[in-house]
Design a protein around this motif. Structure first.
Motif, PDB file in Angstrom:
ATOM      1  N   MET A  94     -82.103   6.019  53.002  1.00  0.00           N
ATOM      2  CA  MET A  94     -80.710   5.616  53.142  1.00  0.00           C
ATOM      3  C   MET A  94     -80.495   4.316  52.365  1.00  0.00           C
ATOM      4  O   MET A  94     -81.227   3.359  52.549  1.00  0.00           O
ATOM      5  N   THR A  95     -79.483   4.279  51.499  1.00  0.00           N
ATOM      6  CA  THR A  95     -79.180   3.071  50.735  1.00  0.00           C
ATOM      7  C   THR A  95     -78.287   2.158  51.549  1.00  0.00           C
ATOM      8  O   THR A  95     -77.865   2.502  52.644  1.00  0.00           O
ATOM      9  N   ASP A  96     -77.967   0.971  50.992  1.00  0.00           N
ATOM     10  CA  ASP A  96     -77.120   0.011  51.718  1.00  0.00           C
ATOM     11  C   ASP A  96     -75.725   0.550  51.989  1.00  0.00           C
ATOM     12  O   ASP A  96     -75.037   0.029  52.840  1.00  0.00           O
ATOM     13  N   THR A  97     -75.265   1.513  51.212  1.00  0.00           N
ATOM     14  CA  THR A  97     -73.886   1.960  51.355  1.00  0.00           C
ATOM     15  C   THR A  97     -73.763   3.340  51.982  1.00  0.00           C
ATOM     16  O   THR A  97     -72.660   3.805  52.176  1.00  0.00           O
ATOM     17  N   GLU A  98     -74.875   3.998  52.290  1.00  0.00           N
ATOM     18  CA  GLU A  98     -74.821   5.328  52.887  1.00  0.00           C
ATOM     19  C   GLU A  98     -74.845   5.230  54.403  1.00  0.00           C
ATOM     20  O   GLU A  98     -75.740   4.642  54.985  1.00  0.00           O
ATOM     21  N   LEU A  99     -73.835   5.830  55.025  1.00  0.00           N
ATOM     22  CA  LEU A  99     -73.806   5.881  56.472  1.00  0.00           C
ATOM     23  C   LEU A  99     -74.351   7.226  56.925  1.00  0.00           C
ATOM     24  O   LEU A  99     -73.921   8.260  56.440  1.00  0.00           O
ATOM     25  N   ASN A 100     -75.272   7.194  57.850  1.00  0.00           N
ATOM     26  CA  ASN A 100     -75.812   8.419  58.417  1.00  0.00           C
ATOM     27  C   ASN A 100     -75.270   8.516  59.841  1.00  0.00           C
ATOM     28  O   ASN A 100     -75.708   7.788  60.734  1.00  0.00           O
ATOM     29  N   ASP A 107     -79.500   3.956  65.969  1.00  0.00           N
ATOM     30  CA  ASP A 107     -80.552   3.453  65.098  1.00  0.00           C
ATOM     31  C   ASP A 107     -80.106   2.106  64.539  1.00  0.00           C
ATOM     32  O   ASP A 107     -79.029   1.987  63.952  1.00  0.00           O
ATOM     33  N   GLU A 108     -80.913   1.074  64.743  1.00  0.00           N
ATOM     34  CA  GLU A 108     -80.524  -0.279  64.337  1.00  0.00           C
ATOM     35  C   GLU A 108     -80.296  -0.399  62.838  1.00  0.00           C
ATOM     36  O   GLU A 108     -79.380  -1.093  62.399  1.00  0.00           O
ATOM     37  N   GLY A 109     -81.106   0.267  62.045  1.00  0.00           N
ATOM     38  CA  GLY A 109     -80.927   0.221  60.589  1.00  0.00           C
ATOM     39  C   GLY A 109     -79.599   0.816  60.169  1.00  0.00           C
ATOM     40  O   GLY A 109     -78.901   0.264  59.308  1.00  0.00           O
ATOM     41  N   ALA A 110     -79.238   1.934  60.792  1.00  0.00           N
ATOM     42  CA  ALA A 110     -77.955   2.574  60.479  1.00  0.00           C
ATOM     43  C   ALA A 110     -76.795   1.683  60.904  1.00  0.00           C
ATOM     44  O   ALA A 110     -75.771   1.611  60.219  1.00  0.00           O
ATOM     45  N   TRP A 111     -76.955   0.998  62.030  1.00  0.00           N
ATOM     46  CA  TRP A 111     -75.885   0.103  62.486  1.00  0.00           C
ATOM     47  C   TRP A 111     -75.770  -1.137  61.602  1.00  0.00           C
ATOM     48  O   TRP A 111     -74.695  -1.693  61.437  1.00  0.00           O
ATOM     49  N   LYS A 112     -76.870  -1.556  61.007  1.00  0.00           N
ATOM     50  CA  LYS A 112     -76.788  -2.664  60.043  1.00  0.00           C
ATOM     51  C   LYS A 112     -75.984  -2.228  58.818  1.00  0.00           C
ATOM     52  O   LYS A 112     -75.172  -2.985  58.293  1.00  0.00           O
ATOM     53  N   VAL A 113     -76.208  -1.001  58.367  1.00  0.00           N
ATOM     54  CA  VAL A 113     -75.438  -0.465  57.240  1.00  0.00           C
ATOM     55  C   VAL A 113     -73.968  -0.373  57.631  1.00  0.00           C
ATOM     56  O   VAL A 113     -73.083  -0.776  56.871  1.00  0.00           O
ATOM     57  N   THR A 140     -65.814  -5.674  69.282  1.00  0.00           N
ATOM     58  CA  THR A 140     -65.513  -4.245  69.154  1.00  0.00           C
ATOM     59  C   THR A 140     -66.774  -3.463  68.821  1.00  0.00           C
ATOM     60  O   THR A 140     -67.059  -2.429  69.438  1.00  0.00           O
ATOM     61  N   LEU A 141     -67.537  -3.936  67.844  1.00  0.00           N
ATOM     62  CA  LEU A 141     -68.762  -3.239  67.450  1.00  0.00           C
ATOM     63  C   LEU A 141     -69.786  -3.209  68.583  1.00  0.00           C
ATOM     64  O   LEU A 141     -70.419  -2.179  68.827  1.00  0.00           O
ATOM     65  N   VAL A 142     -69.908  -4.306  69.301  1.00  0.00           N
ATOM     66  CA  VAL A 142     -70.843  -4.358  70.435  1.00  0.00           C
ATOM     67  C   VAL A 142     -70.397  -3.378  71.525  1.00  0.00           C
ATOM     68  O   VAL A 142     -71.217  -2.642  72.090  1.00  0.00           O
ATOM     69  N   ASN A 143     -69.097  -3.340  71.811  1.00  0.00           N
ATOM     70  CA  ASN A 143     -68.581  -2.421  72.831  1.00  0.00           C
ATOM     71  C   ASN A 143     -68.819  -0.968  72.442  1.00  0.00           C
ATOM     72  O   ASN A 143     -69.177  -0.144  73.287  1.00  0.00           O
ATOM     73  N   ILE A 144     -68.620  -0.657  71.178  1.00  0.00           N
ATOM     74  CA  ILE A 144     -68.845   0.718  70.716  1.00  0.00           C
ATOM     75  C   ILE A 144     -70.325   1.078  70.872  1.00  0.00           C
ATOM     76  O   ILE A 144     -70.664   2.178  71.299  1.00  0.00           O
ATOM     77  N   TRP A 145     -71.196   0.145  70.559  1.00  0.00           N
ATOM     78  CA  TRP A 145     -72.640   0.372  70.716  1.00  0.00           C
ATOM     79  C   TRP A 145     -72.961   0.699  72.182  1.00  0.00           C
ATOM     80  O   TRP A 145     -73.655   1.650  72.481  1.00  0.00           O
TER      81      TRP A 145
END
Length: 187
Positions: free
Chosen positions: A1-7, A15-21, A51-56
Motif C-alpha cells: 500500500m502506498t501513501d495515497t492508497e486507501l484500503n 489497521d493502524e497503517g491504513a488509518w495513518k494513510v 471526529t477521527l478518534v470517534n469513528i475509530w
C-alpha cells in the motif's frame, strides 16, 4: 500500500497503517472544511481529530472510499454544529462567510454539499500533484502560486518551451487522474 492508497478492508479492521494513510489523505482537507464553520484553525483541528478518534472507537464499517469520504465530511459538519451548540451564547458558525440562520438544521444544503465536494476535489488534486514527478510537481505548484511561464523558466533555469511542455504533460496526467474520479460527474 502506498501513501495515497486507501484500503477500505484494512480501515474497517482498524489497521493502524491504513488509518495513518487515511489521516494523511483527509486531515488537511477536513480541517479546511471545518474552518468554514468555526472560529479558528485550532478549533477545526480539534474537531477533525476528535471526529477521527470517534469513528475509530465506533467501529463503523465503510463500503468503499466514497462512503468513507461522505461519512467523514458529514461527521465533521455535525461535530462543528455540536461544538457550536455547546457554546450557546456565541453565534459564530460560518458557511461560505455568512452566519447560518438555522443552527438546528441537520441536513446539508446545496451550498454546504458544494463546499464539501470542492474541498474533496482540492484534496484529490493535491494528492495527484504529490504523485507527479518532481519537475512536473514543481512547475504545477509554481503555476498555482500565480507565476508566469517566463518566471518559472528563470527560477528553474530552464527554457520556456521546457516549462510549457512539462506543464502540459503534468496537466494531462492530472486530467487523466480526475476522469477516473466519480466526483468529476458533479462538476
Amino acid at each position: 500500500m502506498t501513501d495515497t492508497e486507501l484500503n477500505i478492508q484494512q480501515i474497517n479492521e482498524r489497521d493502524e497503517g491504513a488509518w495513518k494513510v487515511l489521516f494523511n489523505c483527509y486531515y488537511s482537507a477536513l480541517c479546511c472544511y471545518a474552518e468554514n464553520y468555526v472560529d479558528s484553525s485550532f478549533e477545526a483541528e480539534d474537531i477533525v481529530q476528535e471526529t477521527l478518534v470517534n469513528i475509530w472507537h465506533k467501529q463503523i464499517l465503510f463500503n468503499d472510499t466514497h462512503h468513507l469520504t461522505f461519512y467523514l465530511y458529514r461527521a465533521v459538519y455535525k461535530n462543528c454544529l455540536s461544538i457550536h451548540r455547546s457554546k450557546k451564547n456565541v453565534v459564530n458558525i460560518h458557511a461560505s462567510n455568512t452566519v447560518l440562520n438555522d443552527i438546528e438544521k441537520i441536513g446539508w444544503t446545496d451550498d454546504e454539499f458544494a463546499v464539501s465536494i470542492r474541498e474533496e476535489m482540492y484534496r484529490r488534486l493535491w494528492m495527484g500533484i504529490r504523485c507527479l514527478s518532481e519537475r512536473r510537481r514543481e512547475i504545477i505548484v509554481k503555476t498555482i502560486e500565480g507565476k508566469s511561464i517566463k518566471e518559472i523558466a528563470e527560477e528553474l533555469n530552464i527554457s520556456i518551451n521546457t516549462v510549457k511542455n512539462t506543464k502540459a504533460k503534468a496537466i494531462d496526467e492530472l486530467r487523466s487522474q480526475a476522469t477516473s474520479s466519480p466526483l468529476i460527474m458533479l462538476l
